[in-house]
Write a protein that holds these residues in place. Structure first.
Motif, mmCIF file in Angstrom:
data_model
loop_
_atom_site.group_PDB
_atom_site.id
_atom_site.type_symbol
_atom_site.label_atom_id
_atom_site.label_comp_id
_atom_site.label_asym_id
_atom_site.label_seq_id
_atom_site.Cartn_x
_atom_site.Cartn_y
_atom_site.Cartn_z
ATOM 1 N N GLN A 616 0.832 -1.196 0.000
ATOM 2 C CA GLN A 616 0.000 0.000 0.000
ATOM 3 C C GLN A 616 0.872 1.253 0.000
ATOM 4 O O GLN A 616 0.664 2.194 -0.752
ATOM 5 C CB GLN A 616 -0.893 -0.019 1.249
ATOM 6 N N ASP A 619 2.636 1.661 -3.326
ATOM 7 C CA ASP A 619 1.721 2.203 -4.334
ATOM 8 C C ASP A 619 1.546 3.699 -4.168
ATOM 9 O O ASP A 619 1.546 4.458 -5.146
ATOM 10 C CB ASP A 619 0.348 1.527 -4.199
ATOM 11 N N MET A 620 1.408 4.122 -2.897
ATOM 12 C CA MET A 620 1.207 5.544 -2.685
ATOM 13 C C MET A 620 2.443 6.333 -3.104
ATOM 14 O O MET A 620 2.342 7.388 -3.721
ATOM 15 C CB MET A 620 0.894 5.791 -1.200
ATOM 16 N N LYS A 623 2.466 6.671 -6.768
ATOM 17 C CA LYS A 623 1.535 7.698 -7.265
ATOM 18 C C LYS A 623 2.117 9.087 -7.069
ATOM 19 O O LYS A 623 2.019 9.935 -7.949
ATOM 20 C CB LYS A 623 0.201 7.589 -6.508
ATOM 21 N N GLY A 637 -6.840 9.034 -1.164
ATOM 22 C CA GLY A 637 -5.688 8.399 -0.530
ATOM 23 C C GLY A 637 -5.136 9.234 0.602
ATOM 24 O O GLY A 637 -4.666 8.722 1.610
ATOM 25 N N TYR A 645 0.142 8.965 4.192
ATOM 26 C CA TYR A 645 0.594 9.904 3.180
ATOM 27 C C TYR A 645 1.874 10.594 3.623
ATOM 28 O O TYR A 645 2.852 10.689 2.877
ATOM 29 C CB TYR A 645 -0.507 10.919 2.917
#
Lengths: 747, 344
Positions: A616, A619-620, A623, A637, A645
């Motif tokens: 996870q 992936d963040m 991005k 998100g 974050y």
């Protein structure tokens, strides 16, 4: 032949018969006149020069035809070509006038010229040259006829002036056939070939023209920004742009008609008019309008009020009246009914009885002190000197009976518009005219070109292909992708590229390749626009200082740190400085983002600890690296899990992991360190240039479209050229070559 | 027999008057001569109207594909200049199509937005091409119409030319092909003879056409030999008109292309008549300067072009006519044996 009558054999011949006999005997020596026609023999340069001369002759023939009505058919046909050139010039000029960018306008002329040229280039290259090489026939031979016209030798298949060519009789049939067949081939293929050639020439010429225009803009700006003096001169010489004085007149007249004196409403309206945002009507340029929107002059309302106080003239007679009635009104509040019945003199008498109020002498003194044409501010001063309280002064000044002459104020405002404000507007427009060809988002600004070139370079160095059946990591894949798919494709591409590098040196070489040319010259040039020494040129020189400062904005040293400057918000300087900083950051981010993406992929590949972060988080991070728009913050998100974050940002922008990248871009660790403190305020600017993924997708789409067009029409052009060349050997097959006459004789 | 005619009793004449006997010694069947002449000789056809030019164009185009191009590729000795000029129609048509095709032929590769904007450009270019041809045609039509009204010279008059070809490929006799050139195609060698023969055969006098032209030129007395005086004027009219048309038609064509490049035509839908009408209305307004505020030239360029086209069309009507009607001091009614002529 004379008829010989056998019965007259011994008759003497008459003179007529003798002449005739002489003619018959010598017939074989009589030749026709020499042909006055002449072959034309020129090389390329001479033919270019004579083409110009012939155009001049066409104009002369045209005027002769109008005057005398005499012209040969050949010259009449050539006037058609002249008309076509004139028509093309008119069309190109009109379309260039209507085009939105300079490149477009220039390309209209390039395209027109390319079309006219390719109509003669296509046969020259693909038809005449092969004919000459294979058959030895010069299909395009020209000659000058006995009347003086320049004509094609093989123009009319049934009337070829063989005498002047020196071609032997046995070859003439072959030459005629080859020429006819090639001219027919030209008519069949030129309609396909010339437009294709024109489009291909245009395709090649367009980047060249674009680069030249952008370079020209850059050179102009560099010269201008060489030092503050040249920039200052440029600003000084700029044209003034006053706002429409009619609107000011209308406003003032409406107040005069209604008998009103200027109030807060008028000052607010004036402050709106004297806002630089009004330049948006003049500039019409999107970049400029975006900057102008940031100007605000709400604080100017007070300044106009002050100006009014300074310029409006008090009618002393009305002031006298007010002063005379002044104190009495206060005391009479107790006995209202009685006061209403009293006349003026009675009131005065009561006042002089009851309170230590204004005497006639005092009033006269006040009026004397005021002098002639006192302004409101002077009135206030004098009243203060005579010990009136502020409340009393306000009451006097806002009394409706006070007659004011506002003409002075109106005149000052109008004069201010014509002189100082119009000059300020002109200065700002000149500044924007110099800035936006460099830093704006216009098609022809060097900033836009740098963005596009960086993306193109990246695509090339990352070896992204046109299209492929097996994978989506191609230009076609990028063009057709949605936002998430784009991130995935880009990630795959970077992963492949980084995966190919085995050693650290190869990795650094890859980074050097994908970042491309350094842009320090450009950022330095843009930086100049925000330096104080340059911005000083914009400041108004002589005017109404308070109003000028309020409208232009101020630059003050900070109270906490005197070395730092504070700019008044919404003022000229702060708006420009903000804009410049954003632009610099935009440019820098285009270079930095690929490095961050490559670094991310490399850490994912090589660093064992990195992979341990959950999918996870990875992936963040992916991005943020590839998309990273400020809108990501509003992304679910972020809002779902703020901690995740923040963690992603901390790991992704870890200064220590960028040691190798420092060799490629010194200073990147500082940038990355700043990004790590991403809290959303000015760091957001890092993501302002648009997401990296979107920029890549746009450029990939453009490249894909260009390549598709080229593939289709380039293929067509190649097929056409090759088939034209392949037909050539089949020409010139003379039937019964042995029948061609070898000796002369009348035919 | 009695017949009623306006209530008055009339009597029909039952014995017709005898036909007059021809003066010559043998019988001439003029109709038969005309028929044979029309079948075998070059002549000016009687029926020429509005569609003649279109029919001639179609005739040329079909023959291009079927006859002229094959003859040209074979290198036949019967391929003459008329055929070469007729073949010139084909690149004109194909080239126009290609100009539009290169703007939108690659659309299938583009995504929706790029495809739409490419289509828009192609539509404007297509309108430009169509209007280009229309403009050239319109200018020539108006100019020729004016000249015909004022001078009675029909510069577009066509004739049927029976072209007897040489035998080819071992054949005994060559084919006779029909060509449709114009009477006034050449300035120096216009088909004077056909006009004379046509006048004699169908209108009674060899000078029928020339007399009509002379009347329009303002010559009151009948000329004994009109050729000398009128031929000069015919050549003058043809030279001036064609020279002016060759420039003017491109000016009008440029105006039409400029009109076709307006934004309004980017949205035209060729299937709906209403859309076509709307686009033309809006396009015309934009052409005349609506929405163009960049500069003075930008706003008024369309009007300038329009004015230029009108002026050039009028000039290509007026100048030849004025020169045609100029009268010299002495009118030569007899043939001048001392006049020098040029032999080419």
């Amino acid at each position: 032949m004379t008829t010989i009558n056998p019965l007259l054999f011994n008759q003497p011949m008459s003179s007529h018969d003798r002449l005739y006999e002489n003619l018959a005997k010598n017939a074989h020596t009589i030749k026709p006149n020499e042909n006055k026609a002449v072959l034309v023999d020129e090389n390329i340069f001479q033919s270019a020069a004579s083409a110009l001369k012939d155009s001049g002759k066409d104009v002369y023939n045209f005027s002769k035809a109008i005057k005398t009505g005499e012209i040969t058919d050949n010259n009449l046909g050539r006037i058609n070509d002249l008309g076509m050139k004139l028509g093309s010039l008119l069309i190109a000029s009109y379309l260039a006038l209507n085009s939105k960018t300079k490149t477009d306008a220039a390309m209209k002329f390039v395209g027109g010229g390319a079309f006219l040229a390719s109509m003669s280039l296509w046969p020259k290259i693909f038809i005449n040259t092969p004919a000459k090489l294979i058959h030895g026939v010069d299909v395009d031979k020209k000659y000058i006829s006995a009347q003086g016209d320049k004509k094609d030798l093989y123009l009319d298949n049934q009337y070829i002036v063989w005498d002047i060519t020196g071609i032997k009789e046995e070859d003439r049939e072959k030459h005629r056939m080859v020429a006819l067949q090639n001219r027919t081939l030209n008519l069949a293929t030129v309609a396909f070939g010339a437009p294709l050639m024109t489009s291909l020439i245009g395709n090649v010429a367009q980047p060249f023209v674009y680069n030249k225009i952008v370079e020209h803009n850059y050179k102009k700006a560099s010269k201008l920004m060489k030092n503050p003096k040249t920039f200052g001169e440029y600003i000084q010489n700029s044209q003034s742009l006053p706002i429409d004085s009619q609107s000011l007149d209308k406003l003032f007249k409406s107040y005069e008609k209604a008998g009103k004196s200027p109030d807060k409403q008028m000052f607010e309206q004036l402050s709106k008019m004297f806002n630089f945002a009004s330049l948006a009507d003049v500039v019409k340029d999107k970049d400029d309008i975006n900057i102008l929107k940031e100007f605000s002059t709400n604080r100017v309302v007070e300044q106009f009020q002050d100006l009014y106080q300074q310029k409006a003239v008090v009618r002393t007679s009305s002031l006298e009246n007010i002063l005379q009635d002044f104190e009495i009104a206060n005391d009479i509040t107790d006995d209202f009914e009685e006061a209403a019945m009293m006349g003026k003199k009675a009131r005065k008498a009561k006042l002089s009885q009851q309170s230590s109020s204004l005497s006639d002498d005092k009033i006269k003194q006040i009026i004397n002190d005021l002098g002639e044409n006192p302004t409101i501010s002077k009135t206030k001063e004098v009243l203060t000197e005579h010990n009136f309280t502020t409340k009393q002064i306000d009451e006097i000044v806002s009394n409706k009976q006070l007659r004011l002459d506002s003409n002075g104020f109106y005149e000052t405002v109008k004069k201010y518009n014509k002189t100082v404000f119009s000059k300020m507007r002109g200065n700002i427009k000149a500044y924007l005219d110099a800035l936006n060809p460099i830093a704006g988002s216009k098609y022809e600004s060097i900033t836009t070109k740098t963005f596009n070139d960086s993306m193109t370079n990246l695509i090339k160095k990352l070896d992204i292909k046109y299209s492929s059946k097996n994978s989506n990591n191609t230009l076609k894949g990028l063009k057709d992708s949605s936002v998430d798919e784009t991130i995935e494709i880009l990630s795959n591409i970077f992963k492949n590229a980084v995966g190919k590098t085995k050693t650290k040196d190869e990795y650094i070489d890859l980074l050097k390749n994908i970042t491309g040319e350094p842009i320090s010259d450009l950022t330095d040039l843009i930086d100049n626009f925000s330096k104080e020494s340059y911005l000083n040129a914009l400041a108004p020189k002589k005017g109404i200082e308070s109003l000028d400062k309020a409208i232009f904005g101020t630059i003050e040293p900070s109270a906490q740190d005197p070395t730092k400057k504070i700019f008044s918000k919404g003022g000229v300087v702060s708006t420009f400085v903000n804009y410049i900083n954003c632009k610099k950051l935009d440019l820098l981010s285009v270079k930095v983002k690929p490095i961050i993406c490559a670094n991310f992929e490399r850490r994912l590949k090589e660093d064992p600890d990195f992979k341990k972060h959950g999918s996870q988080l990875i992936d963040m991070m992916r991005k943020i690296a590839y998309d990273g728009t400020a809108s990501l913050r509003q992304n679910s998100g972020f809002t779902k899990d703020v901690n995740l974050y923040q963690k992603a940002i901390k790991i992704l922008f870890d200064k220590e992991s960028f040691k190798d990248e420092e060799k490629v871009m010194p200073g990147i660790r500082t940038i990355v360190g700043e990004l790590q403190e991403f809290s959303g305020t000015n760091k957001e600017n890092f993501f302002r240039a648009g997401s990296f993924a979107t920029l890549m997708k746009q450029q990939a789409t453009k490249l894909y479209n260009d390549k598709s067009w080229l593939r289709k029409f380039g293929k067509m052009a190649i097929i056409l050229s090759i088939s034209t060349l392949l037909i050539q050997p089949f020409f010139g097959k003379v039937k019964n070559p042995d029948n061609q006459k070898k000796d002369g004789g009348a035919k | 027999m009695c017949v009623r005619c306006f209530g008055v009793k009339m009597q029909r004449i039952t014995n017709p008057v005898a036909k007059p006997v021809p003066k010559t010694g043998y019988y001439i069947d003029k109709e038969k001569i005309k028929e044979e002449h029309a079948k075998n000789e070059s002549h000016i056809p009687q029926k020429q109207g509005f569609l003649t030019n279109a029919k001639v164009y179609a005739h040329k185009l079909t023959n291009d594909v079927v006859t002229y191009f094959p003859k040209g590729f074979q290198g036949s000795k019967n391929s003459d200049f008329y055929e070469y000029l007729s073949m010139g129609i084909v690149p004109n048509l194909i080239g126009s199509f290609m100009l539009i095709y290169t703007s939108c032929g690659a659309n299938k590769f583009f995504n929706a937005q790029d495809s739409a904007s490419a289509s828009k450009g192609a539509k404007m270019m297509g309108m430009g091409v169509v209007l280009f041809a229309l403009g050239k045609w319109l200018h020539s039509k108006i100019s020729n119409f004016g000249v015909k009204k004022s001078t009675d010279i029909n510069l577009e008059q066509k004739y049927i030319n029976k072209n007897a070809e040489l035998p080819e490929n071992g054949e005994k006799q060559g084919i006779v092909r029909e060509q449709k050139p114009g009477v006034y195609d050449s300035v120096t060698f216009f088909r004077d003879d056909l006009l004379a023969y046509d006048g004699e055969l169908n209108h009674g006098s060899r000078y029928y056409y020339k007399d009509k032209i002379a009347k329009k030129a303002g010559i009151d007395k009948p000329l004994n030999s009109p050729d000398q005086e009128i031929n000069k004027r015919i050549r003058g009219v043809k030279a001036r008109t064609t020279a002016l048309q060759n420039i003017g038609k491109y000016i009008v064509a440029a105006t039409c292309v400029a009109l076709g490049s307006q934004e309004a035509f980017g949205e035209i839908n060729f299937r709906s008549l209403k859309s076509i009408k709307n686009s033309f209305k809006k396009g015309f307004k934009q052409f005349l300067g609506e929405g163009k505020d960049r500069s003075f030239i930008h706003k008024h360029a369309g009007k300038a072009l329009l004015g230029l086209s009108v002026v050039s069309t009028l000039l290509s009507w007026l100048i030849p006519v004025i020169a045609f009607k100029q009268k010299p001091d002495t009118l030569k009614t007899q043939l001048d044996p001392n006049k020098e002529t040029e032999v080419c």
